[in-house]
Design a protein around this motif. Structure first.
Motif: not given
Length: 286
Positions: A165-168, A175-182
């Motif tokens: 929900w937060l990413l959307q 952001s999605w980029r930060l999420f996937f990076k972490i």
């Protein structure tokens, strides 16, 4: 149980991403008749993942007592390899995932092949669910109390829906980029932890030598048998008293991962050659 919570959270967010992409495409295209096939594919995918879990539990129950430990060791190593494979798959396909899914949906919709659309969704969800099943088994799903395991799964699912929900919302901070990076880094550490777990078991079975065991003792700094140290160990592979073999495998793992990631990044950042027509037009303009 922190590792179980993390796996459920990460895999659920990825599954929600796939479902969200397909749901938004159907809604924006005005293809409401495809919604029931979308949700049918989700249910079918979860059922396939559940069937895999049941098959693994059934297989474990019929194995001879002496073989169960070997089966669990194999699943730990398989899960470690699958995690690394998943990280690289997302690194390669993450940028084009939305385009690929929408392309498959467009082909199915153009032919009014709603069952084909359902299969696309089913396979996407089943892949995420099956990965989660293998990872959780490799982590030792049944090693803790049933209550703790269920709580970790429920919290992981709840956190996944909140994260999605937060990413959307399109926030600049999360952001999605930060999420996937972490989570990519966390997954690689988790894979390293499972690999070390497997090596530790093989040393215990006298399959491979420990060489120098222990190589050092950092229990005074952080004891991996304590609650906090156990969480760190489960998520990173830390051992307070590691054997030399474990240290060498851990170092080799990270060297191989870093080198492979650099090669993937270099390949992705490599400029693509201009089309032949564009080159001809450029030369004629000169």
């Amino acid at each position: 149980m922190a590792n179980i919570l993390f796996v459920v959270w990460r895999e659920s967010v990825e599954a929600l991403l796939v479902i969200g992409i397909l749901f938004a495409w159907l809604r924006n295209a005005g293809l409401n008749q495809g919604m029931k096939y979308l949700w049918g594919g989700v249910v079918a995918g979860l059922a396939l993942a559940g069937a895999l879990a049941g098959a693994m539990m059934a297989l474990e129950s019929v194995l001879p007592d002496g073989s169960i430990e070997y089966f669990q060791l194999a699943m730990v190593l398989i899960a470690s390899g699958l995690i690394v494979q998943m990280v690289f798959w997302m690194r390669i396909h993450g940028r084009t995932l939305k385009k690929e899914l929408e392309g498959e949906m467009s082909q199915a919709a153009a032919k009014a092949n709603w069952w084909g659309l359902m299969v696309v969704v089913m396979l996407a969800v089943a892949r995420e669910g099956s990965e989660a099943v293998v990872f959780l088994y490799g982590l030792g799903l049944g090693s803790g109390s049933v209550g703790q395991t269920i709580l970790a799964i429920v919290l992981g699912l709840a956190l996944a829906f909140l994260t999605f929900w937060l990413l959307q919302q399109g926030g600049k901070i999360f952001s999605w980029r930060l999420f996937f990076k972490i989570t990519e880094i966390m997954l690689l550490f988790l894979a390293a932890s499972m690999l070390i777990n497997g090596v530790e078991r093989m040393i215990g079975l006298d399959w491979i030598p420990g060489l120098v065991d222990p190589l050092w003792n950092t229990s005074m700094v952080l004891d991996d048998t304590s609650r906090f140290g156990g969480v760190v160990g489960a998520l990173t592979g830390y051992r307070a008293q590691p054997a030399l073999t474990m240290v060498l495998v851990y170092a080799a793992y990270w060297i191989a991962v870093v080198v492979a990631l650099k090669r993937v990044s270099a390949k992705q950042n490599k400029p693509k050659p201009a089309p032949v027509a564009a080159q001809a037009a450029s030369q004629s303009g000169r």
